[in-house]
Design an enzyme around this catalytic site. Structure first.
Site, PDB file in Angstrom:
ATOM      1  N   LYS A  50     -66.712  24.849 -24.124  1.00  0.00           N
ATOM      2  CA  LYS A  50     -68.042  25.334 -24.491  1.00  0.00           C
ATOM      3  C   LYS A  50     -69.081  24.870 -23.476  1.00  0.00           C
ATOM      4  O   LYS A  50     -69.225  23.686 -23.201  1.00  0.00           O
ATOM      5  CB  LYS A  50     -68.407  24.855 -25.894  1.00  0.00           C
ATOM      6  CG  LYS A  50     -69.657  25.526 -26.452  1.00  0.00           C
ATOM      7  CD  LYS A  50     -69.736  25.333 -27.955  1.00  0.00           C
ATOM      8  CE  LYS A  50     -70.953  26.022 -28.534  1.00  0.00           C
ATOM      9  NZ  LYS A  50     -70.973  25.958 -30.022  1.00  0.00           N
ATOM     10  N   ARG A  80     -74.509  26.834 -34.936  1.00  0.00           N
ATOM     11  CA  ARG A  80     -74.093  27.698 -36.027  1.00  0.00           C
ATOM     12  C   ARG A  80     -73.549  26.875 -37.197  1.00  0.00           C
ATOM     13  O   ARG A  80     -72.958  25.826 -37.010  1.00  0.00           O
ATOM     14  CB  ARG A  80     -73.028  28.663 -35.499  1.00  0.00           C
ATOM     15  CG  ARG A  80     -72.624  29.763 -36.454  1.00  0.00           C
ATOM     16  CD  ARG A  80     -71.799  30.808 -35.736  1.00  0.00           C
ATOM     17  NE  ARG A  80     -71.256  31.807 -36.645  1.00  0.00           N
ATOM     18  CZ  ARG A  80     -69.974  31.940 -36.938  1.00  0.00           C
ATOM     19  NH1 ARG A  80     -69.101  31.114 -36.389  1.00  0.00           N
ATOM     20  NH2 ARG A  80     -69.563  32.869 -37.760  1.00  0.00           N
ATOM     21  N   ARG A 123     -61.062  31.235 -33.876  1.00  0.00           N
ATOM     22  CA  ARG A 123     -60.547  30.427 -32.771  1.00  0.00           C
ATOM     23  C   ARG A 123     -59.528  31.241 -31.996  1.00  0.00           C
ATOM     24  O   ARG A 123     -58.691  31.933 -32.585  1.00  0.00           O
ATOM     25  CB  ARG A 123     -59.886  29.148 -33.298  1.00  0.00           C
ATOM     26  CG  ARG A 123     -60.859  28.206 -33.984  1.00  0.00           C
ATOM     27  CD  ARG A 123     -60.195  27.016 -34.570  1.00  0.00           C
ATOM     28  NE  ARG A 123     -61.108  26.245 -35.391  1.00  0.00           N
ATOM     29  CZ  ARG A 123     -60.749  25.304 -36.242  1.00  0.00           C
ATOM     30  NH1 ARG A 123     -59.459  24.998 -36.386  1.00  0.00           N
ATOM     31  NH2 ARG A 123     -61.636  24.654 -36.946  1.00  0.00           N
TER      32      ARG A 123
END
Length: 328
Positions: A188, A120, A323
């Site tokens: 992640k 992204r 976040r």
């Protein structure tokens, strides 16, 4: 077959000397050494043992289109227009954007390595050779560009369910991250990138890119600028990439077919079971401004609902960066 792939398959069969490799592939010993060094630089562990020759440090886990097809459900097979596995591409998304859509069904493309993988907001996506999963799906939709907004959520649900089937408690961080809960917060595990175009209220071409960390080499992982993990660290035994690819495709193609008919609504309850932000404190980064709020789940249009001091706000992918607070 590329020479790199052939060499790897030969090494997977057992230790082999540089002399034997040189004879079998019509190369000089120096050329063999250069090829081996290139594979090492790509992140693969290749050991050289005196008296035995070269051998792989870990089992080889190459993608195989036939094995992936055999692992698909009947529903997914019926919706598949084309499936290919490339050795090296700039990115699977870019390649599918360059190709015409199949006459029917979805096009699926995987690659062993990406030289220009991206996430992204144009960020680089670490894509070392023969270690992770890089997969893209291209298909057409009716209903205009607004339909693309929900695709990352639908695809995210399918990816999370496929990873969960391997015993990994994956979650989704809106709008497009696959994560797991670590001791230091969210790590992640993968991500999604939706690209495409078309008419404002007419036919749309969409490409859904999926990256999942399976066995990230240490050197490639060291360059990643955020907390991450991979399936190997989470206890998933290899080889697993063909199984994972078939699991993702088997869930994704029927889901996209349902999304084309029914929209996002049927997927919202499924998304909520994986939602890593629900009821958590989040920081909204909007340009140079940071706003704090509480994530309330996904709205009917795919926006993230956030309660702030100024009231409830709907966030749309592409507008902001989000976040989760470490102690929210």
């Amino acid at each position: 077959m590329s020479l790199e792939r052939a060499l790897l398959q030969r090494l997977a069969a057992g230790p082999v000397s540089g002399d034997v490799l040189a004879r079998e592939y019509g190369l000089s010993r120096a050329a063999v050494w250069k090829r081996i060094e290139a594979l090492r630089a790509a992140g693969l562990g290749i050991e050289a043992r005196a008296g035995r020759g070269y051998t792989l440090a870990e089992p080889l886990d190459l993608l195989d289109a036939d094995v992936i097809r055999d692992g698909l459900t009947a529903d997914a097979t019926a919706l598949l227009g084309a499936l290919g596995v490339a050795w090296t591409l700039d990115s699977t998304n870019s390649e599918l954007l360059r190709q015409p859509l199949p006459a029917r069904g979805a096009a699926v493309l995987l690659a062993e390595r990406q030289t220009g993988g991206r996430g992204r907001r144009g960020r680089d996506w670490a894509s070392p050779l023969a270690t992770n999963l890089y997969l893209s799906v291209a298909l057409g939709f009716d209903g205009g560009l607004a339909r693309l907004g929900g695709l990352s959520l639908v695809a995210g649900v399918c990816v999370a369910e496929a990873v969960a089937a391997l015993g990994v408690p994956a979650r989704l961080k809106w709008p497009n991250d696959l994560v797991v809960e670590g001791s230091d917060g969210l790590q992640k595990l993968g991500g999604l990138l939706i690209e495409g175009g078309g008419e404002h209220a007419g036919p749309v071409r969409a490409v859904i890119g999926i990256g999942i960390n399976v066995a990230m080499p240490a050197a490639a992982g060291a360059a990643i600028g955020q907390a991450w993990t991979d399936l190997r660290r989470l206890g998933v035994a290899t080889p697993v990439r063909n199984t994972l690819a078939a699991g993702v495709i088997s869930r994704l193609l029927p889901a996209l077919d349902a999304f084309a008919r029914e929209g996002l609504a049927p997927f919202l309850p499924r998304y909520s079971t994986f939602d890593a932000l629900r009821d958590m404190a989040v920081d909204i980064h909007d340009g140079g401004r940071v706003t704090t709020g509480i994530a309330l789940g996904i709205a009917a249009d795919g926006a993230l609902r956030v309660r702030t001091d100024a009231g409830e706000r709907g966030l749309h992918a592409g507008e902001v960066s989000l976040r989760r607070r470490a102690h929210g």
